[in-house]
Structure formats: structure tokens, C-alpha cells
Design a protein around this motif. Structure first.
Motif, PDB file in Angstrom:
ATOM      1  N   ASP A   1      -2.223 -16.056   1.973  1.00  0.00           N
ATOM      2  CA  ASP A   1      -2.026 -14.621   1.784  1.00  0.00           C
ATOM      3  C   ASP A   1      -2.157 -14.154   0.340  1.00  0.00           C
ATOM      4  O   ASP A   1      -2.420 -12.988   0.077  1.00  0.00           O
TER       5      ASP A   1
ATOM      6  N   PRO B   1      -7.639  -0.436   1.535  1.00  0.00           N
ATOM      7  CA  PRO B   1      -6.795  -0.994   2.600  1.00  0.00           C
ATOM      8  C   PRO B   1      -7.597  -1.351   3.851  1.00  0.00           C
ATOM      9  O   PRO B   1      -8.212  -0.476   4.472  1.00  0.00           O
ATOM     10  N   LYS B   2      -7.545  -2.621   4.216  1.00  0.00           N
ATOM     11  CA  LYS B   2      -8.275  -3.099   5.394  1.00  0.00           C
ATOM     12  C   LYS B   2      -7.741  -2.447   6.670  1.00  0.00           C
ATOM     13  O   LYS B   2      -8.501  -2.046   7.549  1.00  0.00           O
ATOM     14  N   HIS B   3      -6.398  -2.315   6.758  1.00  0.00           N
ATOM     15  CA  HIS B   3      -5.810  -1.830   8.015  1.00  0.00           C
ATOM     16  C   HIS B   3      -6.203  -0.382   8.313  1.00  0.00           C
ATOM     17  O   HIS B   3      -6.060   0.091   9.414  1.00  0.00           O
ATOM     18  N   ILE B   4      -6.696   0.312   7.321  1.00  0.00           N
ATOM     19  CA  ILE B   4      -7.089   1.699   7.558  1.00  0.00           C
ATOM     20  C   ILE B   4      -8.588   1.823   7.793  1.00  0.00           C
ATOM     21  O   ILE B   4      -9.038   2.631   8.603  1.00  0.00           O
TER      22      ILE B   4
ATOM     23  N   ASP C   1      -7.103  -8.052   2.347  1.00  0.00           N
ATOM     24  CA  ASP C   1      -7.603  -6.776   1.826  1.00  0.00           C
ATOM     25  C   ASP C   1      -8.670  -7.008   0.756  1.00  0.00           C
ATOM     26  O   ASP C   1      -9.650  -6.276   0.676  1.00  0.00           O
TER      27      ASP C   1
ATOM     28  N   GLU D   1     -10.955  -0.878   8.472  1.00  0.00           N
ATOM     29  CA  GLU D   1     -11.685  -1.837   9.298  1.00  0.00           C
ATOM     30  C   GLU D   1     -12.076  -1.224  10.642  1.00  0.00           C
ATOM     31  O   GLU D   1     -11.270  -0.595  11.321  1.00  0.00           O
TER      32      GLU D   1
ATOM     33  N   LYS E   1       2.450  -0.652   4.102  1.00  0.00           N
ATOM     34  CA  LYS E   1       1.941  -1.928   4.605  1.00  0.00           C
ATOM     35  C   LYS E   1       1.713  -2.898   3.429  1.00  0.00           C
ATOM     36  O   LYS E   1       1.376  -2.462   2.327  1.00  0.00           O
TER      37      LYS E   1
ATOM     38  N   TRP F   1       0.847  -1.188   0.000  1.00  0.00           N
ATOM     39  CA  TRP F   1       0.000   0.000   0.000  1.00  0.00           C
ATOM     40  C   TRP F   1       0.886   1.242   0.000  1.00  0.00           C
ATOM     41  O   TRP F   1       2.066   1.167   0.344  1.00  0.00           O
TER      42      TRP F   1
END
Lengths: 279, 520
Positions: free
Chosen positions: B142, B169-172, B111, B174, B105, B101
Motif C-alpha cells: 500500500d 483519486p482512483k476511486h472517483i 492511486d 476509475e 478516503k 483524500w
């Protein structure tokens, strides 16, 4: 009347104006005979320059429509809108001005504040808003121009009526027992008709300009070919096809100028005091 | 002295150019692309904002698993390979390894699952509708994602386009409120360009992603998307050299021909194949003469499409022959009944039905000059055969309302077909898609049980030959009924300075084109 005509005739510019106006009227009247086909009809290939084809002497527009036909039919529309909307403005402005001037006092105050309310809004902005609200059509354009045109009429008539109000003939009419309505319409208004005629002639010119501006902005009746519409539609192609905006532009310029000249001629001819100053 | 110095300078420049010439055979690195963006989008986070200009900018920040060429064939993007099971129910994607990303990340299958299953189901109604055919989305490892469908759904593979299924982006996102997440204003994607800055009313700047996973790409250092609100000013900006690229629709059609002839201007109508916009004339099937098939046929015969194609669209795009646009899959030109320009036939049909001069209300689409001129031309075509037409001028909001309230007899429009009839065509014809308030559904109110059934068979048919059979039948039926008067399969020409190279390479054109573009 003959005195008026001889005074008017002596003004060369006014006579030129009158002749031009007469020509425009003749063009408008002759349009259905000169160009029996609809001005919207696509008759030739698009973007044909002027003087290239005798059938379309002033060229064709973006869709191949005859510019000359558009000018002729547009003259009808421009004159019609100019005259009818002026009549609308007179129909509203004259009674309000006459009542305000005749009765004075509180009535005058109320009516004049009401008039000022309209005058404080920029007239073109108001016309745009009105047309946008009521959907662009011939009727809404005429009404909008009439609505923004009446306040000056009301103020002029009020002033003139106020001046006549104290004259002896009015006093006499009141003593004779005539009704207010009769006095205003039969006694006073005939005496103030000259300035109204002059103002009205100038208003026709203003109305034609207003209609053109509205059509230019795309707020004209989409089914009606007018000069303003032609210029508005030509705006984006002005660099490829100068003739599309040039001819209707010249038509508006000449017509409005001519009507103004006639109006000034009328003003001077109707006012005997000014006639000696000119030749 | 000065003159001599200049002379020397000029000589050395010429020399430098001559020397550099042969070396420049490949793409040149660096430089800035100046592009018009019109109108300024409300946002560029394409998972949330789907307007055309948003996709034009955001398509270079966000990517999907696949990319589609001008023939709508899928190519690898974030997925390096994919497999469809023989029964057409399982789609397995292998992801590109080592993708990061824009914040550094790693991008993984988690994602993909998050984007499709959570994010877009909530934010994008068009994607949600297509995802209703999906039973499960899983990530065995993965770099592998598996989509299992409830039933076969032919156009499924075409969903993996950047505007329809962008990877977010999942980490941002979720656990946050997607619509108000601060990242929407400085989006983070996997694409060849990163968000730079956005000065509202002036420009949006994207900068090169130096860590892009496809080595050697992109070539450009930055992209400036300029906001210029007036069409004439946009044309001037191109002529003066302030702008290098005018995406489709950014100048008036009448100006296209003139600009195309200016020095160093190159023009292409490619890059719209995926969207396949088609223009047509709505008929209101609910009442009046437009409910009569003979009247609709008469109108179809009365309109001179070729004239409009030449005079208003500069010959760009193609004259429509039926309800499926030129680049839409399963188009079957042999199956459709064609309505060529034939005023005599139109008059005969009107006479046969006993048309008595009822006035047809025509609130034309208010999308600028071209559409108004087109409405005028259509009105004239119809009056030539004796149909009375009232043009009604509106603004966009007023037009949306009139169409949504079904307050019209005929009207112009155009809709994207998204390459597949199940994604973009059926919505204007099936009875289940009639509902007040939207100008983009089956506004005409056409109802036919066979057509509903055929479109359903086409959407879920398997394999493609079954879909083709249903779609051929539906094209025949729709054209026999003259449901709408199909006008032109549109192409919006992209104008560039000729030193902009390799910009339009896919079916969505500039939307994801800057990845490969370079400037000489």
C-alpha cells in the motif's frame, strides 16, 4: 475668389485655426529636417521627463525614444491619413451621391438603401472590424476610415444634386444634347462644390480622430509613429510618465479643433448669405 | 466622551499589539489570502487542464510525490523517501502513511499507479511523452510504488512535480470518462487546500484542509483567487488592499517598478526556476536570408539585450547567453559561443554575406505591452545595422496560425524549459519535432543530425556526467550555428504585501506555495 478670402479673413477664429493648421503642416514638412533620425530610435535613457535635457525637450518614452521627434513625425502621419482617407471617402461618396440625385427613382432608392446599410453600422465598430480583418497597416487604416466616411458625403451630394437637377441650366444642357456624365461633372458638380469642401475639411478632423482611436487600441500600423499610437503606448504608464500621453493628446486636440474652426470659417465664407450676419 | 473611548481603544490596541508581538515569532494561524488569477482558467483539475493559471490554483489542491526547491533539488511530498537503483532503471518510492483524500478516503499506492499509468497517459501529452520511457509501474504494498524504466532517462525524477504528475483519486475516476467526470468541477486532491467554490468571472475560493497529513500546515484558512480582467484594475486592487498577491505576469512590466515602490510592497523574482522560461527570436531556417548562418549571427550581435533587460524587464531575470536558460540543468556557459551587443560585427557579417536589404517579416508575439515594445526595440536594433524589418501586428489566434504555418522570417517567443533539457529544451531544436500547426515545437525548422543525436544521448545518458558531455556539446553546436537569437532567461516577479510570509519557497513558486504561507 477675392470676395471669399476677404469674407474668410474677417473671421478671427477661422484665421486662428488656419494659422494653427499651417503650423502643424509646417511641423510635418520639417520633421525629417528637425529630426532626421527615425522617431523609433532609442536616443536617451527611458522615462526622461520633459525639459530636463535640451536634446529631448519633451522627454523620452518607455524605450528612451524622443517624444518631440515622435510628435513631429506623427504630424506627418496624422495629416497624411486625414487627407488621403478623406479623398477616399470623397471618391466613393461623390459619384454615388451624384448619380442617386441626378437619376432619381429606382437608382436613387437602391443607392440610398445601400448607403443607409453602411450608416446603420456604428462607424467606429466597422472601422475596427475592417482593420482587424485586413491586418493593421497604413493602407488598411486609410481604407477603413474612407469606407466609414463616405455615406454622409453621398447623402449630402445627393441632396445638393437633387436641388440643382430641376434648374433651368440643367434642362438647357439636356436639350443641348450633352451626355449625363458631362452634365453631372461639368454643370452640376461645380455648383455644389462649396458644401463638399466644408464637409471634407471637417472629415479630415474626424479621420485624424479615428486614426488616433484605432492606434490607441493597437490597431494602427505597427511601423508608423502616430499620435494615437503614442497615447496608446503611454496608457499603462500614465501615472509614472504623464508627458507621454499629454503632449500627443494636446497635439490631437489642437489640430482637430483648428481644422474644425477652418471648416466653419469655410462654410460661412463660401455661403455669401451668412456673411452679413458676422463681423 | 466618544473621543475618550476611542483613545482608550487605541491604547488597548497598542498594548495588545505590544503584548502579542513577541508571541508572534512563529507563523500566525488563520486569515485569508487574496490573490489575482489571470486569466481565469478553463478549469482547475490539473490532471486535465494544464494552462499556467490552472496550475497556479490546482497546485494547492493536487500534489505529486515530490516537491522541488529553487535549486530544483527534490524534497519529500507524498513520498517520504525514494531510491534509485545503481543502474538508473528502477525508482522506488515510499509513500507518506495516513494520507487522506479530501473526501476522507485513504490515499494509497494504487492511486499512484492509476494516476501515472492510466489517467495522465490519457490526458497529458507532455507527461505521456516522458512516460514512454517507463516499462512498468507496480505497487508491491500500500505504501510502496516501483517505476521500472526501459532505458535510463535522466530527467525522470523531475516528472514528480505537482503540475506534471499530479495524483488523482482512483476511486472517483476509475471506469469513468475522465474529461467529463463531475469531480473536475469540484476537484478532490490530497493537498493543503480543498476546493470551496467557483463563481465564474468573479472568484475561486479554496479552504483549509483541516485533516492535512503534515501537522500544523497550512496556516491560512482560505484563499480567494480573484478574476480581474484589466491589468490597470489589478494594479489598483493591489494598491487599495483588496489584493495581497500579484503572481508573475498579472500586471504590466512597466507597472512592476512603480508597484514595488508602493507602501508595504515586497517583490521577488524567485519561484520560476523549475519552469525556466526563456525568450528568444525564432529564425525561419527554411528560406531567405535567415537560412544563412552569417545573417543569424549578425542579428544575434545587433540586438541590445541588456537594454531590453533593463528598460522592459526592470532587470528581472538574466540576459541569455545560450540555448539553456539560467536555471536549467546541464547549462554549460563555458561551452557556448556568446553574442554580445556589437553592431560593428553585425554590419561586417552582413557585408560579407552580401545582404541586399531584403525585408524581414516580423510577426511579433502579441502578449501585451512589453512584447510589443520589445519588438519595436528589436526592429530598431536591426535597422541600426541596416536590416529592413516589417513589423506585423496580429492577435494571439492569428499569431499561433502564422507560426504554425511557418509564415514568418523572425518572431519573438518564450517557452518553459521545465528544469531539464530533455523536458523543455530539445523540443525547439530536434528535427523529429518539426510539424506544421503548433507554435511550440521546432517552429524554426532547424535540422542537424548531430544535434538530434546529442539530444537523444543527453536524454537517456547515465550517469549525469554522460548527460553533461552530450549537453555541453549540443550547446556549443547550437550557439555556433546561432540557431535562434536567445534573448532573456525570464523571471516573472511576484508582488505581495510584505505581511504575506513564506509564500515563495519552491521552484514552482505560487503554484504550490500556499502550503507554507502565512499572513502577519
Amino acid at each position: 475668389m477675392t470676395g471669399f478670402w476677404s469674407r474668410f479673413r474677417r473671421r478671427r477664429l477661422a484665421m486662428i485655426g488656419l494659422i494653427v493648421v499651417a503650423l502643424v503642416v509646417a511641423l510635418a514638412v520639417a520633421a525629417p529636417y528637425l529630426y532626421p533620425q527615425s522617431p523609433w530610435k532609442m536616443v536617451q535613457r527611458p522615462f526622461l521627463p520633459p525639459f530636463a535635457n535640451a536634446m529631448v525637450p519633451l522627454g523620452t518614452d518607455t524605450l528612451g525614444r524622443n517624444v518631440a521627434s515622435g510628435l513631429a513625425h506623427g504630424a506627418q502621419v496624422s495629416l497624411l491619413i486625414g487627407i488621403v482617407s478623406t479623398l477616399v471617402a470623397l471618391a466613393v461618396g461623390v459619384p454615388i451621391g451624384a448619380i442617386a440625385g441626378y437619376f432619381g427613382g429606382l437608382v436613387d432608392d437602391l443607392l440610398m438603401r445601400f448607403t443607409e446599410f453602411f450608416q446603420t453600422v456604428p462607424s467606429f465598430a466597422l472601422a475596427i472590424v475592417l482593420v482587424a480583418i485586413f491586418q493593421p497597416s497604413l493602407v488598411s487604416v486609410v481604407v477603413a476610415i474612407g469606407v466609414v466616411g463616405w455615406p454622409p458625403v453621398a447623402r449630402l451630394v445627393r441632396g445638393e444634386v437633387l436641388a440643382q437637377r430641376r434648374r433651368e441650366y440643367v434642362e438647357a444642357a439636356i436639350l443641348a444634347g450633352q451626355s449625363h456624365f458631362t452634365i453631372i461633372t461639368r454643370q452640376i458638380l461645380p455648383n455644389v462644390v462649396s458644401p463638399i469642401v466644408v464637409l471634407a475639411s471637417l472629415m479630415v478632423a474626424t479621420a485624424i480622430l479615428l486614426e488616433s482611436s484605432l492606434s490607441f487600441l493597437g490597431l494602427g500600423d505597427p511601423s508608423v509613429m502616430s499620435w494615437g499610437y503614442m497615447i496608446g503606448a503611454a496608457r499603462t504608464v500614465v501615472r509614472q510618465a504623464w508627458w507621454l500621453s499629454f503632449f500627443p493628446g494636446v497635439a490631437i486636440l489642437i489640430t482637430v479643433l483648428a481644422i474644425n474652426l477652418v471648416g466653419e470659417g469655410l462654410a460661412e465664407a463660401l455661403d455669401p448669405r451668412s456673411s452679413r450676419d458676422h463681423h | 466622551m466618544k473621543a475618550k473611548l476611542l483613545g482608550t481603544l487605541a491604547t488597548s490596541l497598542v498594548l495588545a499589539a505590544a503584548l502579542a508581538g513577541p508571541a508572534l515569532a512563529g507563523p500566525k494561524e488563520g486569515g485569508r489570502a487574496n490573490v489575482v488569477i489571470q486569466p481565469e482558467p478553463p478549469g482547475i483539475m490539473t490532471g486535465i487542464v494544464q494552462n499556467a493559471p490552472a496550475q497556479m490554483v490546482g497546485g494547492n489542491i493536487f500534489e505529486s510525490l515530490l516537491r522541488f526547491d529553487t535549486e530544483l533539488k527534490p524534497h519529500p511530498q507524498l513520498a517520504t523517501s525514494w531510491e534509485i537503483s545503481p543502474d538508473g532503471l528502477t525508482y522506488t518510492f515510499k509513500l507518506h502513511p495516513g494520507v487522506k483524500w479530501h473526501d476522507g478516503k485513504p490515499f494509497t499506492s494504487a492511486d499512484v499507479v492509476f494516476s501515472a499509468d492510466k489517467f495522465l497517459r490519457e490526458t497529458n501529452p507532455r507527461t505521456r511523452a516522458s512516460l514512454s520511457h517507463v516499462e512498468s509501474i507496480t505497487a508491491p504494498d500500500d505504501l510502496t510504488v516501483v517505476f521500472k524504466l526501459k532505458e535510463t532517462f535522466g530527467p525522470f525524477i523531475r516528472m514528480f512535480e505537482a503540475g506534471t504528475l499530479p495524483m488523482v483519486p482512483k476511486h472517483i475516476y476509475e471506469g469513468t470518462d475522465f474529461k467529463t467526470n463531475p469531480a473536475n468541477n469540484a476537484p478532490i486532491g490530497t493537498g493543503p487546500f480543498k476546493f470551496g467554490e467557483w463563481v465564474k468571472g468573479s472568484h475561486i475560493r479554496l479552504v483549509k484542509n483541516p485533516d492535512y497529513y503534515e501537522k500544523g500546515l497550512p496556516h491560512l484558512d482560505e484563499i480567494y483567487w480573484h478574476v480581474i480582467p484589466d491589468a490597470a484594475a489589478r494594479a489598483v486592487a493591489f494598491e487599495t488592499g483588496k489584493i495581497d498577491i500579484l503572481p508573475g505576469g498579472s500586471v504590466e512590466n512597466f507597472d512592476v517598478a512603480r508597484l514595488a515602490k508602493t507602501k508595504n510592497a515586497c517583490i521577488t523574482d524567485k519561484g520560476w526556476e523549475f519552469f525556466a522560461p526563456q525568450a528568444w527570436l525564432w529564425f525561419n531556417h527554411r528560406q531567405g536570408v535567415t537560412a544563412d548562418v552569417r545573417f543569424r549571427k549578425a542579428v544575434s550581435y545587433a540586438i541590445d539585450r541588456k537594454f531590453a533587460h533593463e528598460a522592459l524587464w526592470n532587470g528581472m531575470g538574466k540576459v541569455s547567453t545560450g540555448p539553456f536558460a539560467d536555471s536549467t540543468a546541464f547549462r554549460d556557459d563555458a561551452a557556448v559561443v556568446k553574442y554580445d551587443y556589437d553592431p560593428a560585427k553585425a554590419k561586417a557579417l552582413l557585408k560579407e554575406m552580401g545582404y541586399k536589404g531584403e525585408v524581414i517579416r516580423f510577426p511579433y508575439m502579441p502578449y501585451g505591452e512589453t512584447w510589443q515594445r520589445w519588438a519595436e526595440a528589436i526592429k530598431q536594433n536591426l535597422e541600426d545595422v541596416g536590416i529592413k524589418v516589417e513589423l506585423i501586428a496580429t492577435d494571439v489566434a492569428g499569431w499561433n496560425k502564422k507560426m504554425g504555418d511557418w509564415d514568418f522570417d523572425i518572431s519573438t517567443t518564450y517557452l518553459y524549459q521545465y528544469g531539464d533539457p530533455a523536458l523543455g529544451v530539445s523540443r525547439a531544436y530536434v528535427s523529429t519535432n518539426i510539424s506544421k500547426g503548433s507554435p511550440f515545437n521546432n517552429v524554426g525548422g532547424y535540422v542537424d543530425a548531430d544535434v538530434d543525436k546529442l539530444f537523444a544521448e543527453g536524454a537517456t545518458g547515465f550517469p549525469d556526467s554522460a548527460r553533461q558531455k552530450a549537453y555541453s556539446a549540443v550547446q556549443k553546436k547550437l550557439s555556433e550555428d546561432a540557431v535562434y537569437a536567445w534573448l532573456i532567461d525570464l523571471k516573472f516577479p511576484t508582488i505581495t504585501h510584505c505581511n504575506v510570509k513564506n509564500l515563495i519557497t519552491t521552484g514552482i513558486g505560487v503554484n504550490d506555495g500556499f502550503k507554507d504561507a502565512w499572513i502577519e
